[in-house]
Design a protein around this motif. Sequence first.
Motif, PDB file in Angstrom:
ATOM      1  N   HIS A  32      -2.377   5.018  -3.480  1.00 42.29           N
ATOM      2  CA  HIS A  32      -1.656   6.047  -4.227  1.00 42.29           C
ATOM      3  C   HIS A  32      -0.446   6.463  -3.389  1.00 42.29           C
ATOM      4  O   HIS A  32      -0.521   6.491  -2.164  1.00 42.29           O
ATOM      5  N   TYR A  40      -3.554   7.196   0.638  1.00 42.91           N
ATOM      6  CA  TYR A  40      -2.494   8.060   0.097  1.00 42.91           C
ATOM      7  C   TYR A  40      -1.300   7.989   1.032  1.00 42.91           C
ATOM      8  O   TYR A  40      -1.412   8.294   2.218  1.00 42.91           O
ATOM      9  N   PHE A  94      -0.602  13.297  -7.443  1.00 45.83           N
ATOM     10  CA  PHE A  94      -0.880  12.745  -6.117  1.00 45.83           C
ATOM     11  C   PHE A  94      -1.999  13.563  -5.485  1.00 45.83           C
ATOM     12  O   PHE A  94      -1.842  14.212  -4.461  1.00 45.83           O
TER      13      PHE A  94
END
Length: 389
Positions: free
Chosen positions: A379, A353, A260
């Motif tokens: 993500h 994200y 990540f």
Amino acid sequence: MEMSKQLSEQQVELIKSSVPVLAEHGLTITKRFYADLFEAHPELLNLFNHANQKQDKQQQALANTLYAAAANIENLEELLPVVKQIAHKHRSLQVKPEHYPIVGEHLLEAIKKVLGSSATNELLDAWANAYDIIADVFISVEAELYKDTSESSWEGFRRFIVQRKEQETKEVVSLYLVPEDGKSLPTFEPGQYVTVKGYSQSDHYTHLRQYSLSDKPNQSYYRLSIKREETKDVQGTVSWYMHGLAEGAVVELTAPAGEFTPENGEGDLVLMSAGIGITPLTSIAKSALATQPNRAVTFVHFTANRNSYALRSEMEELASAYQSLRYEVYDRDSDSSEMTVDHLINENEQQFYICGPISFVQQMEKKLQELGVSQKQVHFEVFTPLIPV
């Protein structure tokens, strides 16, 4: 995925034919599997999250993984992104090649027990070969991760001292950790996590949990900002243990892991967090702005209330220091309107994200998808077993 073994056409068809069976009985199979595995190898309880076992999260994750593998048996490359994420988890938990034959043996036995006469020898042979192929892929990916660790960091668990302890909120504490041996502290990628080894007075097992590193890399310490669970049961064992550590105490960590992690670039970063999901995104935001101060970064945080907002002062200071940072907070107690994301979308190259509870991540993914954001731009990180579907 590169495969040293191949399934026959008949075996592929047998695996594909088991998709409906796995949809119906997958969870029963994985529950049987874990029960038998731990009965035969209780030492493996030192590697598994007991809370996820108790809540059937690990069982459901494995059931869905089996289903996904069967459904994609002719194109396992589709699962490679998930494989890499799980491989990072395995490396962090110190899963080794010798564990895979043990898992395979008990998994096939569970399939046989649950399906009974439907589990023909031909079907079991097909699944045995399929498991070997998938296990080889995991072992290969994880070998590269262990290799990287041995070259740049450390293997196994390393002892750290709690240099400083700060109470962020009533529920969240930040621990600043330095190596006990006084040797150099390897850097990490913003957004990564470490596994900590916790202990409980209620059993003789170690309890492993993964916590995101909450500060930017290249410091003299690693920082973990940990939310204490409401109760001191199996779910809260490690969080209560970590909250109970005093300055000067020793805690054991594995090397940083996880994918990540944003790449350096000119594209806009949009960071979306809820609750304690703010921890990896704080690291990402601070690192991105420190290395590329003119890069456009949007940080949106959703909190139950201002008093429960961990790392709040840091984010406010960051927003004051960088004009390129757009910073928004949604407070559930005072904001009556639903959190929207429409205004976050622009014509620039953007990468999103997201970190927080599964429900939050799914909600944000859905909103972005409806607005035309492609899957490759999104993500996410969730603090629970990965459940591919």
